[in-house]
Design a protein around this motif. Structure first.
Motif, PDB file in Angstrom:
ATOM      1  N   PRO A  60      -7.022   1.055  13.593  1.00  0.00           N
ATOM      2  CA  PRO A  60      -7.885   1.662  14.618  1.00  0.00           C
ATOM      3  C   PRO A  60      -7.383   1.445  16.041  1.00  0.00           C
ATOM      4  O   PRO A  60      -7.844   2.122  16.959  1.00  0.00           O
ATOM      5  CB  PRO A  60      -9.228   0.961  14.397  1.00  0.00           C
ATOM      6  CG  PRO A  60      -8.888  -0.325  13.730  1.00  0.00           C
ATOM      7  CD  PRO A  60      -7.687  -0.050  12.898  1.00  0.00           C
ATOM      8  N   THR A  61      -6.417   0.534  16.213  1.00  0.00           N
ATOM      9  CA  THR A  61      -5.895   0.261  17.548  1.00  0.00           C
ATOM     10  C   THR A  61      -4.702   1.139  17.894  1.00  0.00           C
ATOM     11  O   THR A  61      -4.643   1.752  18.964  1.00  0.00           O
ATOM     12  CB  THR A  61      -5.497  -1.225  17.678  1.00  0.00           C
ATOM     13  OG1 THR A  61      -6.609  -2.051  17.332  1.00  0.00           O
ATOM     14  CG2 THR A  61      -5.038  -1.559  19.089  1.00  0.00           C
ATOM     15  N   CYS A  62      -3.723   1.235  16.963  1.00  0.00           N
ATOM     16  CA  CYS A  62      -2.489   1.967  17.255  1.00  0.00           C
ATOM     17  C   CYS A  62      -2.292   3.205  16.393  1.00  0.00           C
ATOM     18  O   CYS A  62      -1.312   3.940  16.563  1.00  0.00           O
ATOM     19  CB  CYS A  62      -1.296   1.028  17.083  1.00  0.00           C
ATOM     20  SG  CYS A  62      -0.991   0.515  15.367  1.00  0.00           S
ATOM     21  N   ASN A  63      -3.173   3.432  15.423  1.00  0.00           N
ATOM     22  CA  ASN A  63      -3.081   4.560  14.478  1.00  0.00           C
ATOM     23  C   ASN A  63      -1.887   4.457  13.538  1.00  0.00           C
ATOM     24  O   ASN A  63      -1.534   5.426  12.868  1.00  0.00           O
ATOM     25  CB  ASN A  63      -3.030   5.900  15.227  1.00  0.00           C
ATOM     26  CG  ASN A  63      -4.331   6.201  15.942  1.00  0.00           C
ATOM     27  OD1 ASN A  63      -5.412   5.943  15.417  1.00  0.00           O
ATOM     28  ND2 ASN A  63      -4.231   6.724  17.158  1.00  0.00           N
ATOM     29  N   GLY A  64      -1.254   3.294  13.492  1.00  0.00           N
ATOM     30  CA  GLY A  64      -0.157   3.093  12.556  1.00  0.00           C
ATOM     31  C   GLY A  64      -0.664   2.842  11.148  1.00  0.00           C
ATOM     32  O   GLY A  64      -1.839   2.522  10.925  1.00  0.00           O
ATOM     33  N   GLU A  65       0.225   2.977  10.189  1.00  0.00           N
ATOM     34  CA  GLU A  65      -0.163   2.790   8.791  1.00  0.00           C
ATOM     35  C   GLU A  65      -0.367   1.315   8.485  1.00  0.00           C
ATOM     36  O   GLU A  65       0.403   0.461   8.905  1.00  0.00           O
ATOM     37  CB  GLU A  65       0.898   3.354   7.852  1.00  0.00           C
ATOM     38  CG  GLU A  65       0.511   3.263   6.371  1.00  0.00           C
ATOM     39  CD  GLU A  65       1.585   3.798   5.440  1.00  0.00           C
ATOM     40  OE1 GLU A  65       1.328   3.836   4.222  1.00  0.00           O
ATOM     41  OE2 GLU A  65       2.677   4.166   5.923  1.00  0.00           O
ATOM     42  N   VAL A  66      -1.428   1.022   7.763  1.00  0.00           N
ATOM     43  CA  VAL A  66      -1.688  -0.337   7.297  1.00  0.00           C
ATOM     44  C   VAL A  66      -1.894  -0.292   5.790  1.00  0.00           C
ATOM     45  O   VAL A  66      -2.328   0.727   5.230  1.00  0.00           O
ATOM     46  CB  VAL A  66      -2.918  -0.962   7.982  1.00  0.00           C
ATOM     47  CG1 VAL A  66      -2.654  -1.217   9.459  1.00  0.00           C
ATOM     48  CG2 VAL A  66      -4.152  -0.091   7.819  1.00  0.00           C
ATOM     49  N   SER A  86      -9.015  -2.811  -0.127  1.00  0.00           N
ATOM     50  CA  SER A  86      -9.206  -2.803  -1.572  1.00  0.00           C
ATOM     51  C   SER A  86      -7.839  -2.619  -2.220  1.00  0.00           C
ATOM     52  O   SER A  86      -6.908  -2.108  -1.590  1.00  0.00           O
ATOM     53  CB  SER A  86     -10.160  -1.673  -1.990  1.00  0.00           C
ATOM     54  OG  SER A  86      -9.651  -0.417  -1.573  1.00  0.00           O
ATOM     55  N   PRO A  87      -7.657  -3.045  -3.468  1.00  0.00           N
ATOM     56  CA  PRO A  87      -6.338  -2.963  -4.097  1.00  0.00           C
ATOM     57  C   PRO A  87      -5.722  -1.569  -3.992  1.00  0.00           C
ATOM     58  O   PRO A  87      -6.398  -0.560  -4.218  1.00  0.00           O
ATOM     59  CB  PRO A  87      -6.634  -3.350  -5.554  1.00  0.00           C
ATOM     60  CG  PRO A  87      -7.830  -4.253  -5.454  1.00  0.00           C
ATOM     61  CD  PRO A  87      -8.660  -3.675  -4.345  1.00  0.00           C
ATOM     62  N   ASP A  88      -4.439  -1.558  -3.593  1.00  0.00           N
ATOM     63  CA  ASP A  88      -3.652  -0.329  -3.447  1.00  0.00           C
ATOM     64  C   ASP A  88      -4.177   0.585  -2.348  1.00  0.00           C
ATOM     65  O   ASP A  88      -3.861   1.785  -2.325  1.00  0.00           O
ATOM     66  CB  ASP A  88      -3.604   0.448  -4.779  1.00  0.00           C
ATOM     67  CG  ASP A  88      -2.991  -0.369  -5.902  1.00  0.00           C
ATOM     68  OD1 ASP A  88      -2.018  -1.111  -5.624  1.00  0.00           O
ATOM     69  OD2 ASP A  88      -3.501  -0.294  -7.032  1.00  0.00           O
ATOM     70  N   GLY A  89      -4.970   0.056  -1.450  1.00  0.00           N
ATOM     71  CA  GLY A  89      -5.537   0.867  -0.392  1.00  0.00           C
ATOM     72  C   GLY A  89      -4.520   1.235   0.675  1.00  0.00           C
ATOM     73  O   GLY A  89      -3.564   0.505   0.937  1.00  0.00           O
ATOM     74  N   ARG A  90      -4.713   2.395   1.306  1.00  0.00           N
ATOM     75  CA  ARG A  90      -3.894   2.858   2.424  1.00  0.00           C
ATOM     76  C   ARG A  90      -4.846   3.358   3.510  1.00  0.00           C
ATOM     77  O   ARG A  90      -5.838   4.016   3.230  1.00  0.00           O
ATOM     78  CB  ARG A  90      -2.945   3.982   2.012  1.00  0.00           C
ATOM     79  CG  ARG A  90      -1.845   3.560   1.030  1.00  0.00           C
ATOM     80  CD  ARG A  90      -0.818   2.676   1.722  1.00  0.00           C
ATOM     81  NE  ARG A  90       0.340   2.422   0.856  1.00  0.00           N
ATOM     82  CZ  ARG A  90       0.405   1.448  -0.045  1.00  0.00           C
ATOM     83  NH1 ARG A  90      -0.657   0.654  -0.218  1.00  0.00           N
ATOM     84  NH2 ARG A  90       1.489   1.271  -0.761  1.00  0.00           N
ATOM     85  N   TRP A 111      -9.000 -10.927   1.510  1.00  0.00           N
ATOM     86  CA  TRP A 111      -8.493  -9.558   1.513  1.00  0.00           C
ATOM     87  C   TRP A 111      -8.528  -9.009   2.940  1.00  0.00           C
ATOM     88  O   TRP A 111      -9.505  -9.174   3.682  1.00  0.00           O
ATOM     89  CB  TRP A 111      -9.352  -8.693   0.598  1.00  0.00           C
ATOM     90  CG  TRP A 111      -9.158  -9.017  -0.866  1.00  0.00           C
ATOM     91  CD1 TRP A 111      -8.507 -10.097  -1.380  1.00  0.00           C
ATOM     92  CD2 TRP A 111      -9.636  -8.254  -1.970  1.00  0.00           C
ATOM     93  NE1 TRP A 111      -8.528 -10.063  -2.748  1.00  0.00           N
ATOM     94  CE2 TRP A 111      -9.217  -8.944  -3.146  1.00  0.00           C
ATOM     95  CE3 TRP A 111     -10.353  -7.085  -2.102  1.00  0.00           C
ATOM     96  CZ2 TRP A 111      -9.517  -8.481  -4.423  1.00  0.00           C
ATOM     97  CZ3 TRP A 111     -10.654  -6.607  -3.372  1.00  0.00           C
ATOM     98  CH2 TRP A 111     -10.241  -7.299  -4.524  1.00  0.00           C
ATOM     99  N   HIS A 112      -7.445  -8.330   3.305  1.00  0.00           N
ATOM    100  CA  HIS A 112      -7.341  -7.832   4.681  1.00  0.00           C
ATOM    101  C   HIS A 112      -6.340  -6.682   4.732  1.00  0.00           C
ATOM    102  O   HIS A 112      -5.604  -6.426   3.777  1.00  0.00           O
ATOM    103  CB  HIS A 112      -6.890  -8.954   5.623  1.00  0.00           C
ATOM    104  CG  HIS A 112      -5.503  -9.467   5.324  1.00  0.00           C
ATOM    105  ND1 HIS A 112      -5.233 -10.325   4.272  1.00  0.00           N
ATOM    106  CD2 HIS A 112      -4.303  -9.236   5.943  1.00  0.00           C
ATOM    107  CE1 HIS A 112      -3.950 -10.604   4.245  1.00  0.00           C
ATOM    108  NE2 HIS A 112      -3.360  -9.956   5.232  1.00  0.00           N
ATOM    109  N   TRP A 113      -6.331  -6.004   5.860  1.00  0.00           N
ATOM    110  CA  TRP A 113      -5.342  -4.954   6.124  1.00  0.00           C
ATOM    111  C   TRP A 113      -4.212  -5.545   6.965  1.00  0.00           C
ATOM    112  O   TRP A 113      -4.440  -6.384   7.818  1.00  0.00           O
ATOM    113  CB  TRP A 113      -5.966  -3.791   6.884  1.00  0.00           C
ATOM    114  CG  TRP A 113      -7.015  -3.028   6.129  1.00  0.00           C
ATOM    115  CD1 TRP A 113      -8.364  -3.127   6.274  1.00  0.00           C
ATOM    116  CD2 TRP A 113      -6.798  -2.032   5.134  1.00  0.00           C
ATOM    117  NE1 TRP A 113      -9.010  -2.264   5.426  1.00  0.00           N
ATOM    118  CE2 TRP A 113      -8.065  -1.561   4.718  1.00  0.00           C
ATOM    119  CE3 TRP A 113      -5.653  -1.477   4.552  1.00  0.00           C
ATOM    120  CZ2 TRP A 113      -8.230  -0.586   3.746  1.00  0.00           C
ATOM    121  CZ3 TRP A 113      -5.812  -0.490   3.584  1.00  0.00           C
ATOM    122  CH2 TRP A 113      -7.082  -0.051   3.193  1.00  0.00           C
ATOM    123  N   ALA A 114      -2.998  -5.051   6.725  1.00  0.00           N
ATOM    124  CA  ALA A 114      -1.843  -5.514   7.499  1.00  0.00           C
ATOM    125  C   ALA A 114      -0.926  -4.339   7.796  1.00  0.00           C
ATOM    126  O   ALA A 114      -0.810  -3.398   6.997  1.00  0.00           O
ATOM    127  CB  ALA A 114      -1.071  -6.592   6.734  1.00  0.00           C
TER     128      ALA A 114
END
Length: 294
Positions: free
Chosen positions: A22-28, A14-18, A38-41
């Motif tokens: 779930p694989t590496c626990n890194g920030e997306v 969602s816009p401005d989401g943090r 819309w997707h996470w990166a």
């Protein structure tokens, strides 16, 4: 990726989401533009899953046809430590990978080895020449029984990269258009079975609705080895009949009346149908395969 973790819950972008991967626990971070879905990166350019690829509208639409808890399941190899995200993994352990972009044969083999019990769904609309080639090839063949086609030369009909796959490969030639096509062959999913029946590739037609309904309900969509064995047996019976009617007559013998091909083809088809226990469904086109209940 469609899902990331926020406060321990799987959430969509969602816009401005943090959130965290779930694989590496890194920030997306959420990518919510107007050109791509819309997707996470990951914050950096590198995805933690080496098999990850940009998700298309076709890709997302197929995943959305399955329950949310079956989508984007992280699988871990305890021996190698390798982690990968399956597009869909059902409660029966069947992995379904949706493939739009070109895939290197080496990576295809690695993914089939890692996931084990899996099948592919391939976007047949990516290359313009794939469907016309399929149409030309399938037009020369008739189903031997209830949606099963034999391809003596599958390379003339299907992309070569998938011919040596060790798992079933389903080709979707309709693409993102969810409406019924006037070309009825586009409304069918075409499943290439791994292996061969007496040297022939076996292609099975089924409806998208049937695939989505049946795939989550069992560990294997089709009993491949049993199917190939049954078809092989019928082909051997047909060849034996053909050899019998081509035998020379003994001296003074009267010519025997050879039954019409329709008669013995139908008998073999009935025997194959009984072996495979595929119920016919009059409401579906005759080229559609009915996946039997287990």
């Amino acid at each position: 990726m469609k899902y990331a973790l926020a406060a321990g819950q799987r959430v969509e972008a969602s816009p401005d989401g943090r959130a965290t991967c779930p694989t590496c626990n890194g920030e997306v971070i959420a990518k919510c533009g107007s050109y791509r879905i819309w997707h996470w990166a990951h914050r950096g350019m590198q995805d933690c899953d080496s098999w990850a690829e940009k998700e298309t509208e076709w890709h997302r639409a197929w995943k959305n046809r399955f329950p949310a808890d079956h989508q984007e399941v992280v699988l871990h190899d305890g021996q190698s430590g390798e982690r990968h995200v399956a597009d869909v993994r059902t409660s029966h352990g069947l992995v379904i990978e949706f493939q739009h972009s070109h895939l290197d044969p080496k990576e295809r083999t690695e993914r089939e080895s890692f996931y084990g019990n899996m099948l592919w769904v391939v976007d047949g609309t990516r290359l313009k020449g794939d469907y016309p080639r399929f149409l030309k090839g399938i037009d020369r063949h008739r189903p031997i029984i209830n949606g099963h086609f034999l391809l003596a030369f599958p390379e003339e009909c299907l992309p070569k990269i998938w011919l040596e796959s060790s798992v079933p490969v389903i080709f979707d030639f309709r693409g993102v258009d969810a409406s019924e096509s006037s070309d009825h062959l586009k409304n069918v999913l075409w499943c290439l079975l791994p292996g061969r029946a007496e040297g022939n590739a076996v292609l099975v037609g089924m409806s998208p609705e049937q695939f989505v309904s049946v795939a989550p309900s069992r560990a294997q969509l089709i009993q491949v080895m049993e199917t190939l064995a049954n078809i092989s047996q019928v082909l051997r019976e047909l060849r034996a009949q053909q050899r019998y009617w081509s035998l020379p007559l003994p001296p003074g013998g009267r010519p025997l009346r050879r039954p019409s091909p329709r008669f013995w083809d139908f008998g073999s088809a009935v025997r194959l149908s009984n072996r495979m226990r595929h119920p016919r469904c009059k409401s579906m086109p005759k080229h559609i395969h009915q996946v039997p209940d287990q």
